[in-house]
Design a protein around this motif. Sequence first.
Motif, PDB file in Angstrom:
ATOM      1  N   ILE A 266      -1.237  53.241  12.969  1.00 22.86           N
ATOM      2  CA  ILE A 266      -1.231  53.387  11.508  1.00 22.86           C
ATOM      3  C   ILE A 266       0.143  52.936  11.033  1.00 22.86           C
ATOM      4  O   ILE A 266       1.132  53.668  11.129  1.00 22.86           O
ATOM      5  N   ARG A 267       0.221  51.733  10.542  1.00 21.00           N
ATOM      6  CA  ARG A 267       1.500  51.119  10.202  1.00 21.00           C
ATOM      7  C   ARG A 267       1.908  51.444   8.771  1.00 21.00           C
ATOM      8  O   ARG A 267       1.085  51.860   7.942  1.00 21.00           O
ATOM      9  N   ASP A 268       3.183  51.220   8.507  1.00 21.49           N
ATOM     10  CA  ASP A 268       3.674  51.377   7.134  1.00 21.49           C
ATOM     11  C   ASP A 268       2.861  50.472   6.205  1.00 21.49           C
ATOM     12  O   ASP A 268       2.670  49.281   6.481  1.00 21.49           O
ATOM     13  N   GLY A 269       2.396  51.034   5.120  1.00 22.70           N
ATOM     14  CA  GLY A 269       1.623  50.268   4.155  1.00 22.70           C
ATOM     15  C   GLY A 269       0.125  50.327   4.368  1.00 22.70           C
ATOM     16  O   GLY A 269      -0.650  49.937   3.470  1.00 22.70           O
ATOM     17  N   ASP A 270      -0.334  50.807   5.529  1.00 19.00           N
ATOM     18  CA  ASP A 270      -1.777  50.843   5.794  1.00 19.00           C
ATOM     19  C   ASP A 270      -2.512  51.782   4.845  1.00 19.00           C
ATOM     20  O   ASP A 270      -3.577  51.434   4.305  1.00 19.00           O
ATOM     21  N   GLU A 271      -1.961  52.984   4.642  1.00  9.86           N
ATOM     22  CA  GLU A 271      -2.658  53.931   3.770  1.00  9.86           C
ATOM     23  C   GLU A 271      -2.718  53.418   2.332  1.00  9.86           C
ATOM     24  O   GLU A 271      -3.727  53.618   1.635  1.00  9.86           O
ATOM     25  N   ALA A 272      -1.692  52.711   1.910  1.00  7.57           N
ATOM     26  CA  ALA A 272      -1.715  52.107   0.580  1.00  7.57           C
ATOM     27  C   ALA A 272      -2.756  50.992   0.492  1.00  7.57           C
ATOM     28  O   ALA A 272      -3.298  50.723  -0.583  1.00  7.57           O
ATOM     29  N   ALA A 273      -3.039  50.346   1.623  1.00  6.20           N
ATOM     30  CA  ALA A 273      -4.039  49.271   1.653  1.00  6.20           C
ATOM     31  C   ALA A 273      -5.463  49.802   1.713  1.00  6.20           C
ATOM     32  O   ALA A 273      -6.418  49.042   1.518  1.00  6.20           O
ATOM     33  N   ILE A 274      -5.616  51.098   1.993  1.00  2.00           N
ATOM     34  CA  ILE A 274      -6.937  51.733   2.033  1.00  2.00           C
ATOM     35  C   ILE A 274      -7.236  52.454   0.731  1.00  2.00           C
ATOM     36  O   ILE A 274      -8.329  52.342   0.167  1.00  2.00           O
ATOM     37  N   GLY A 275      -6.278  53.204   0.236  1.00  2.00           N
ATOM     38  CA  GLY A 275      -6.495  54.050  -0.929  1.00  2.00           C
ATOM     39  C   GLY A 275      -6.549  53.283  -2.243  1.00  2.00           C
ATOM     40  O   GLY A 275      -6.100  52.144  -2.341  1.00  2.00           O
ATOM     41  N   GLY A 276      -7.138  53.929  -3.254  1.00  2.00           N
ATOM     42  CA  GLY A 276      -7.186  53.345  -4.593  1.00  2.00           C
ATOM     43  C   GLY A 276      -8.102  52.157  -4.726  1.00  2.00           C
ATOM     44  O   GLY A 276      -7.986  51.378  -5.675  1.00  2.00           O
ATOM     45  N   ARG A 277      -9.035  52.006  -3.782  1.00  2.00           N
ATOM     46  CA  ARG A 277      -9.911  50.836  -3.780  1.00  2.00           C
ATOM     47  C   ARG A 277     -11.387  51.230  -3.757  1.00  2.00           C
ATOM     48  O   ARG A 277     -12.229  50.470  -3.269  1.00  2.00           O
ATOM     49  N   SER A 278     -11.713  52.394  -4.277  1.00  2.00           N
ATOM     50  CA  SER A 278     -13.101  52.865  -4.290  1.00  2.00           C
ATOM     51  C   SER A 278     -13.543  53.090  -5.731  1.00  2.00           C
ATOM     52  O   SER A 278     -13.046  53.998  -6.404  1.00  2.00           O
ATOM     53  N   ASP A 279     -14.462  52.264  -6.187  1.00  2.00           N
ATOM     54  CA  ASP A 279     -15.013  52.435  -7.528  1.00  2.00           C
ATOM     55  C   ASP A 279     -16.081  53.522  -7.560  1.00  2.00           C
ATOM     56  O   ASP A 279     -16.457  53.995  -8.629  1.00  2.00           O
ATOM     57  N   PHE A 280     -16.584  53.892  -6.382  1.00  2.00           N
ATOM     58  CA  PHE A 280     -17.530  54.989  -6.244  1.00  2.00           C
ATOM     59  C   PHE A 280     -17.507  55.422  -4.789  1.00  2.00           C
ATOM     60  O   PHE A 280     -16.959  54.721  -3.924  1.00  2.00           O
ATOM     61  N   LEU A 281     -18.099  56.573  -4.516  1.00  2.00           N
ATOM     62  CA  LEU A 281     -18.219  57.062  -3.149  1.00  2.00           C
ATOM     63  C   LEU A 281     -19.691  57.123  -2.772  1.00  2.00           C
ATOM     64  O   LEU A 281     -20.493  57.755  -3.469  1.00  2.00           O
ATOM     65  N   GLY A 282     -20.050  56.467  -1.671  1.00  2.00           N
ATOM     66  CA  GLY A 282     -21.399  56.580  -1.131  1.00  2.00           C
ATOM     67  C   GLY A 282     -21.480  57.780  -0.207  1.00  2.00           C
ATOM     68  O   GLY A 282     -20.609  57.989   0.636  1.00  2.00           O
ATOM     69  N   ILE A 283     -22.527  58.579  -0.367  1.00  2.00           N
ATOM     70  CA  ILE A 283     -22.704  59.805   0.408  1.00  2.00           C
ATOM     71  C   ILE A 283     -23.988  59.714   1.215  1.00  2.00           C
ATOM     72  O   ILE A 283     -25.086  59.593   0.651  1.00  2.00           O
ATOM     73  N   ASN A 284     -23.853  59.733   2.528  1.00  2.00           N
ATOM     74  CA  ASN A 284     -25.004  59.839   3.417  1.00  2.00           C
ATOM     75  C   ASN A 284     -25.086  61.288   3.870  1.00  2.00           C
ATOM     76  O   ASN A 284     -24.220  61.760   4.615  1.00  2.00           O
ATOM     77  N   TYR A 285     -26.111  61.994   3.409  1.00  2.00           N
ATOM     78  CA  TYR A 285     -26.239  63.418   3.743  1.00  2.00           C
ATOM     79  C   TYR A 285     -27.553  63.666   4.473  1.00  2.00           C
ATOM     80  O   TYR A 285     -28.623  63.295   3.992  1.00  2.00           O
ATOM     81  N   TYR A 286     -27.456  64.335   5.616  1.00  2.00           N
ATOM     82  CA  TYR A 286     -28.643  64.705   6.385  1.00  2.00           C
ATOM     83  C   TYR A 286     -28.703  66.195   6.683  1.00  2.00           C
ATOM     84  O   TYR A 286     -29.755  66.809   6.553  1.00  2.00           O
ATOM     85  N   THR A 287     -27.586  66.786   7.112  1.00  2.00           N
ATOM     86  CA  THR A 287     -27.597  68.201   7.473  1.00  2.00           C
ATOM     87  C   THR A 287     -26.165  68.714   7.474  1.00  2.00           C
ATOM     88  O   THR A 287     -25.241  68.003   7.068  1.00  2.00           O
ATOM     89  N   ARG A 288     -25.988  69.959   7.916  1.00  2.00           N
ATOM     90  CA  ARG A 288     -24.651  70.557   7.966  1.00  2.00           C
ATOM     91  C   ARG A 288     -24.305  70.903   9.412  1.00  2.00           C
ATOM     92  O   ARG A 288     -25.144  70.785  10.311  1.00  2.00           O
ATOM     93  N   ARG A 289     -23.059  71.323   9.624  1.00  2.00           N
ATOM     94  CA  ARG A 289     -22.580  71.751  10.941  1.00  2.00           C
ATOM     95  C   ARG A 289     -22.135  73.209  10.840  1.00  2.00           C
ATOM     96  O   ARG A 289     -21.403  73.570   9.913  1.00  2.00           O
ATOM     97  N   VAL A 290     -22.583  74.029  11.770  1.00  2.00           N
ATOM     98  CA  VAL A 290     -22.123  75.420  11.860  1.00  2.00           C
ATOM     99  C   VAL A 290     -21.198  75.512  13.062  1.00  2.00           C
ATOM    100  O   VAL A 290     -21.572  75.146  14.184  1.00  2.00           O
ATOM    101  N   MET A 291     -19.965  76.001  12.834  1.00  2.00           N
ATOM    102  CA  MET A 291     -18.891  75.855  13.799  1.00  2.00           C
ATOM    103  C   MET A 291     -18.373  77.205  14.304  1.00  2.00           C
ATOM    104  O   MET A 291     -18.356  78.196  13.575  1.00  2.00           O
ATOM    105  N   ALA A 292     -17.949  77.173  15.567  1.00  2.00           N
ATOM    106  CA  ALA A 292     -17.314  78.344  16.170  1.00  2.00           C
ATOM    107  C   ALA A 292     -16.053  77.897  16.889  1.00  2.00           C
ATOM    108  O   ALA A 292     -15.935  76.746  17.320  1.00  2.00           O
ATOM    109  N   ALA A 293     -15.115  78.840  17.037  1.00  2.00           N
ATOM    110  CA  ALA A 293     -13.888  78.550  17.776  1.00  2.00           C
ATOM    111  C   ALA A 293     -14.210  78.322  19.248  1.00  2.00           C
ATOM    112  O   ALA A 293     -15.151  78.893  19.800  1.00  2.00           O
TER     113      ALA A 293
END
Length: 448
Positions: A266-293
């Motif tokens: 993860i180089r300097d500038g990478d996060e800036a090259a990813i963020g701020g570039r989403s005009d919408f968010l696509g959501i793929n939803y099927y189920t949930r996860r139940v978690m334990a330690a």
Amino acid sequence: MSFPGGFLWGAGTSAYQIEGHHGRGESVWDEFCRRPGAIEGGGDGSRACDSFLRWREDVELIKDLGLGAYRFSTGWSRVMPDGRRADPKALDHYERFVDALLEAGVEPVLTLNHWDMPAGLSWARRSTVEAFRVYAEAVAGRLADRVAWWITQNEPWIIALLGYQLGLHAPGVADLGTAVKAGHHVLLGHGAAADVLRAYSGAKAGCALSLFPCDPATDSEADWAAAAGSDGYVNRWYLDPLLGDGYPADMREHWERALGHSLDFIRDGDEAAIGGRSDFLGINYYTRRVMAAAPPNPFPWRVVGPSGDVARTDEGWEINADALRDLLIGLSRRFPGTPLMITENGGVFGDAPTHDGLVHDNRRIAYLRDHVEAVRAALAAGADVRGYLHWSLMDNFEWALGYRPRFGLVHVDYATGVRTIKDSGRYYAQLIAGGGTAPDLPRIEAFG
């Protein structure tokens, strides 16, 4: 509450799952399918639904169902068989297809990478980001004047997890460090493709994430911490760089502990090259996860459920529409100003044609009804949801699971290619025609 005007009702597919091999280059999935035991039943995508040749028939199905939107993918290995140069004939095909959708009054929702990529490319290598940019440029140059909704990447977590961490999907790599690196490069690819699309007025770029609400198995502090960690691993590691302030610090620490070194890819500038570039968010939803330690392996949590007597699909996944409602509300509050689109939602129900030639899949009808009601409730609570795209339009090649799982609103006889609209498809058509309302249980009349 009524659904807003312009709400997109649709369904989705992907190129490798339906098109067949006709006229395209070698894909990483072709290579993976030749591995003994890689695909349940030993199948591959060489024919699938034969949609590359039967695309006009598929457009008629889309019209018959009254869909206002159709999500499909351009095959990367078809458009760029060698991974470097575009094939004009492939782009001609997708241009004809988009024009046919528009003529039918259907909004195209185009996915650039739905897991199919040319053989020889790998998300483990940073150079693939540039190859993806070139591919995006070729497709956008032909279609961005007619396609408004663009999904750059489908399910980065699943690409990293199944393709590079567990080796259960193409390219079949099983290495934790490679998986983290590959996931980062997939997100960089989103940024590069979104930058290409910004040159075209009206083109909206988004990434479709596989989002799994994570709940604790008990009310113990340890299980709550496990659920929070799982949420970071599955959801926030991708949501935050796309829509927030970069990679979450807690997950960075988790990865560095698990790998024993810093994430120097993860180089300097990478996060800036990813963020701020989403005009919408696509959501793929099927189920949930139940978690334990759990003891770290590599992280201190494990999936333990849902367990018990809950409604499930034929694949064993819990059916929980309330979790979708809460997910949409939570995302809209956490990332205000980012429109949401449900880009996948569906279940495996293996109902087959009966003696009357029809498919009476009442469980999928109940699934549709309940999840659409969850979207309605989220809208009433203020969530900015722009569309619901059911997965999937038709039964298809389900990756490592082969042809056994059936997700479709349309049944496909794989031996003949014959398509049969299921009762759920007819119900969905009624729901769309009613602007989000339909009979509580199927009162289905034959088309025609």
